[in-house]
Design a protein around this motif. Sequence first.
Motif, PDB file in Angstrom:
ATOM      1  N   GLN A 245       0.663  -1.386  -0.161  1.00 22.33           N
ATOM      2  CA  GLN A 245       0.108   0.077   0.378  1.00 22.33           C
ATOM      3  C   GLN A 245       0.934   1.448   0.265  1.00 22.33           C
ATOM      4  O   GLN A 245       0.169   1.841   0.167  1.00 22.33           O
ATOM      5  CB  GLN A 245      -0.802   0.471   0.943  1.00 22.33           C
ATOM      6  CG  GLN A 245      -1.823  -1.173   1.479  1.00 22.33           C
ATOM      7  CD  GLN A 245      -3.009  -1.029   0.126  1.00 22.33           C
ATOM      8  OE1 GLN A 245      -2.738  -1.612  -0.650  1.00 22.33           O
ATOM      9  NE2 GLN A 245      -4.221  -0.595   0.399  1.00 22.33           N
ATOM     10  N   CYS A 288      -8.740   3.405   2.849  1.00 18.14           N
ATOM     11  CA  CYS A 288      -7.697   2.360   1.905  1.00 18.14           C
ATOM     12  C   CYS A 288      -8.006   3.443   0.578  1.00 18.14           C
ATOM     13  O   CYS A 288      -8.984   2.726  -0.274  1.00 18.14           O
ATOM     14  CB  CYS A 288      -8.128   0.691   1.929  1.00 18.14           C
ATOM     15  SG  CYS A 288      -7.132   0.321   2.850  1.00 18.14           S
ATOM     16  N   ASP A 289      -8.984   4.766   0.644  1.00 18.05           N
ATOM     17  CA  ASP A 289      -9.134   5.603  -0.018  1.00 18.05           C
ATOM     18  C   ASP A 289      -8.442   5.584  -1.411  1.00 18.05           C
ATOM     19  O   ASP A 289      -7.364   5.466  -1.034  1.00 18.05           O
ATOM     20  CB  ASP A 289     -10.467   6.616   0.110  1.00 18.05           C
ATOM     21  CG  ASP A 289     -11.008   7.455  -1.474  1.00 18.05           C
ATOM     22  OD1 ASP A 289     -11.863   6.969  -1.284  1.00 18.05           O
ATOM     23  OD2 ASP A 289     -10.772   8.998  -0.908  1.00 18.05           O
ATOM     24  N   ILE A 290      -9.361   5.570  -2.434  1.00 19.15           N
ATOM     25  CA  ILE A 290      -7.747   5.622  -3.828  1.00 19.15           C
ATOM     26  C   ILE A 290      -7.311   6.768  -4.033  1.00 19.15           C
ATOM     27  O   ILE A 290      -6.109   6.993  -4.311  1.00 19.15           O
ATOM     28  CB  ILE A 290      -8.214   5.432  -4.993  1.00 19.15           C
ATOM     29  CG1 ILE A 290      -7.318   5.138  -6.207  1.00 19.15           C
ATOM     30  CG2 ILE A 290      -9.050   6.269  -5.699  1.00 19.15           C
ATOM     31  CD1 ILE A 290      -8.117   4.791  -7.488  1.00 19.15           C
ATOM     32  N   GLN A 722      -3.074   6.282  -4.957  1.00 20.24           N
ATOM     33  CA  GLN A 722      -2.559   6.644  -4.166  1.00 20.24           C
ATOM     34  C   GLN A 722      -2.470   4.808  -4.179  1.00 20.24           C
ATOM     35  O   GLN A 722      -3.345   4.043  -5.581  1.00 20.24           O
ATOM     36  CB  GLN A 722      -3.320   5.740  -2.930  1.00 20.24           C
ATOM     37  CG  GLN A 722      -3.745   7.167  -1.897  1.00 20.24           C
ATOM     38  CD  GLN A 722      -3.390   6.762  -0.343  1.00 20.24           C
ATOM     39  OE1 GLN A 722      -2.763   6.985   0.416  1.00 20.24           O
ATOM     40  NE2 GLN A 722      -4.336   6.887   0.051  1.00 20.24           N
ATOM     41  N   ARG A 726      -7.628  -0.525  -3.873  1.00 19.94           N
ATOM     42  CA  ARG A 726      -8.077   0.464  -2.947  1.00 19.94           C
ATOM     43  C   ARG A 726      -9.807   0.406  -3.774  1.00 19.94           C
ATOM     44  O   ARG A 726      -9.549  -0.401  -4.180  1.00 19.94           O
ATOM     45  CB  ARG A 726      -7.880   1.553  -3.870  1.00 19.94           C
ATOM     46  CG  ARG A 726      -6.077   2.490  -3.240  1.00 19.94           C
ATOM     47  CD  ARG A 726      -5.500   2.492  -2.335  1.00 19.94           C
ATOM     48  NE  ARG A 726      -4.504   2.604  -1.853  1.00 19.94           N
ATOM     49  CZ  ARG A 726      -3.989   2.429  -0.563  1.00 19.94           C
ATOM     50  NH1 ARG A 726      -4.777   3.088   0.890  1.00 19.94           N
ATOM     51  NH2 ARG A 726      -2.885   2.650   0.084  1.00 19.94           N
TER      52      ARG A 726
END
Length: 997
Positions: A245, A288-290, A722, A726
């Motif tokens: 991540q 965990c949002d993009i 990110q 995601r």
Amino acid sequence: MPSEKKISSASDCISFMQAGCELKKVRPNSRIYNRFFTLDPDLQALRWEPSKKDLDKAKLDISAIKEIRLGKNTETFRNNGLADQISEDCALSVIHGENYESLDLVANSADVANIWVSGLRYLVSRSKQPLDLVENSHNTPRFAWLKAVFEAADVDGNGIMLEDTAVELIKKLNPTLKESKIRLKFKEIQKSKEKLTTRVTKEEFCEAFSELCTRPEVYFLLVQISKNKEYLDANDLMLFLEAEQGVTHITEEMCLDIIRRYELSEEGRLKGFLAIDGFTQYLLSSECDIFDPEHKKIVQDMTQPLSHYYINASHNTYLIEDQLRGPADINGYVRALKMSCRSIELDVCDGPDNEPIICNRNNMTSPLPFRNVIEVINKLAFFASEYPLILCLGNHCSVQQQKVVVQHMKRIFGNKLYTETPLSSEAYLPSPEKLKMKIIVKGKKLPCDQDVLEGEVTDEDEEAEISRRLSEDFSREPKMIWLCKELSDLVSLCKSIRYKDFETSIKSQNYWEMCSFSEAEASRIANEYPEDFVNYNKKFLSRVYPSAMRIDSSNLNPQDFWNCGCQIVAMNYQTPGPMMDLHTGWFLQNGGCGYVLRPSVMRDEVSYFSANTKGIVPGVSPQVLHVKIISGQNFPKPKGACAKGDVIDPYVCIEIHGIPADCTEQRTKTVQQNSDNPIFDESFEFQINLPELAMIRFVVLDDDYIGDEFIGQYTIPLECLQPGYRHIPLRSFVGDIMEHVTLFVHIAITNRSGGGKAQKRSLSVRIGKKAREYTMLRNTGLKTIDDIFKLAVHPLREATDMRENMQNAMVSVKELCGLPPIASLKQCILTLSSRLVSSDNAPSVTLCMKDTFPYLEPLGTVPDVQKKVLAAYDLMIQESRVLIETADTTHDKIVQCQKAGMEFHEELHNLGTKEGLKGRKLSKAIESFAWNITVLKGQGDLLKNAKNEALENMKQIQLACLSCGLSKTGSGQADAKAKRCLEAIQEKDTGDENGRL
């Protein structure tokens, strides 16, 4: 219809493998065979048929398997002529024997490949323990939690409850599930047990929940990162966050905190593990949002001239319908200002009782009192952003009412109004930072050499431009309007003038004067003079407004004009759709403040950039965007679809928007009749030549539509992505976030030429020296200058070689570790450590720090196959070391040539004239000079970034070796020494940003 059984546990994978399925077997000679593979009932061997071998030989013992790889990550796949036709997500390899031989297979779907990979990994990790899988599947932490949930709701304590109660309970645990689907699942389970009742047992409840709420793609991921357990502990989570991540500075305590917040079972929270349901919740959370949360704050330099920013702009702000019939509405201003719009339009006309009004001049039915509008503007001007607000004033008033306009603005806006006279000693507009909380009026101004109370000025507003274009005599002079001195004096930094041509502008335009371009005119200039348009916009503001032919208020494509550096591209906010999606997405990247800094290649005084470039932008590192579309969740039926069932056939389009060379789109296959959890499992790659101007738009569509196919979309600048796994929250057609509607993806950005964001961007794609592309300098035809640029040729080649050599060495290590190019070095060390640690946990190599570089030294005999990996690892450290130790010197040489060249910048015209260059030849010489300066600056920056990345890599390798136990040498001294070296690497890393690296 019974729903398809999902994989929700290891025993599901094992059962599937025991039943067997057809897989393609890939041979190194480019031959591919269809074979039927099964797992023995005693779980000891893998078999296939038909085979020329004896039945006893057409098998592979589970005990001989070393590792299982997903994807095309072996020599066989890399060298197979048909490999390009094989999907990355359907390929898997079973590595076995002491020589690490590979059995290379292709499944008919990514789902089947995942089942075999997960099942085999599970068996291999447990091959040393007796297997009682099926019995154990009901003793997992998840089942203990579900039983506790059931018992808490079972008020009578009979171990049975009404189906209605059970349905409500599951809906409470997972609000996205449809009631009909839960009831169908209970009936299905009961039918398999040959009973039908309206009551549900504890076991049936647990089974129904597991089948309905387990997302197989999340289960496979969990098994993979937990090293084949069915839960994550804090250490697993830490490695996942760091290696996959891209999260830095993560601690065990932070991971335990995540577990406490997301794990649903009390046992899990106490013992510190995250089971499938908690992990699913975590992946769906905003954590965990993009979208990179850093970009939710202002992250860009706000102290540059106003002309260096893209400015969020609205067209005909007073409209909430189309421009032909739509009445003026105060909500147009409310909406625009709440969306951080920083340039709004006011068309002011004479109103009754000497009170000016704002109205749609095509529809005068509901005019707005000017005073009311500016009261609302005053209230909301800095509601969403404290940076300057530009009021584009379309003045259609008599002199008498112009004075009323001025009185209202002075009284209501007070000292927010910016009316300071621009200084002729300055060359550029003030910065957004300097103009914070200021309202700037854009409009016409009386000539400063005339001391009059009122006078005639040309009228270049949009309507005047349109009527001029539609008239027979296109060349006639624009009409004149009367302007009073008071209104003229309110205009300071944004004086409206008429555009003639770039030559005139460069000679006579003042930095505080700006031109408005119709869409048609701006398009023509962008096509004919793209480089000149970019250069013009370095100093002057340009406003582009939509064509008058857009009577439905449709929107132009803002990207076409952003690519040329136009700052104020006015959008019809009232019209949703793809163009407005791009506009909204673009302005999210700098804390949503309405200002976005343009790429440096479009700001530097001497630089070369053309939006029409066909490929690599000089001095910019192209990047490769890797996107895997894994699955979708809870897709609604398209809003405007005609009468048909609730079933949809979704597919996903990935669009890349940016300079023309980057614009492209690809789509996934269609998943038939699945809106709840369609699995796509498809990977895509895009080369991005100018990452700073690129956006990615995910669009979900229905392939079986009647009337409307649009399901949802999400648009995000590349800079805000990110990496890792995601969830993308999809937006409706009008731009609202749709609750629980998501797309699950994996993102990686690799970088072919060094640089990139640390942690986010690993390196990829090996380029041999023969095929290596060096960015060439151009001949200006001016001998003095060309002699200076010649001195840079060798350092530029050196810089490219150092970067490429390091990348090639890294790609080799990844390949030999059996990992794809998108893998991080941390993942390489994790994979390597599992091979280099014996069964009694003793490592066969140790981390040895030499001059702060992390070498791996064998502690005894190492198998040949591992020797190859260690040799590749040594080469990577060596190439990184060369880069780190010599980058400064090479960088200095490049910068010196750049500075020496720049000393001639002011003299270019004179030198050209002396050498007899004029007209097009002189322009070409100046263009080549700008190109060379851009290349030198860009290549210098790339080398600086590559050095920083190499330093970061050394740090990551050392941290990974420490956490994987590759530094266990029996004494605490070695660890202490390693930590001291890590501090030395960190000290090296903090050099003077502006001077030496």
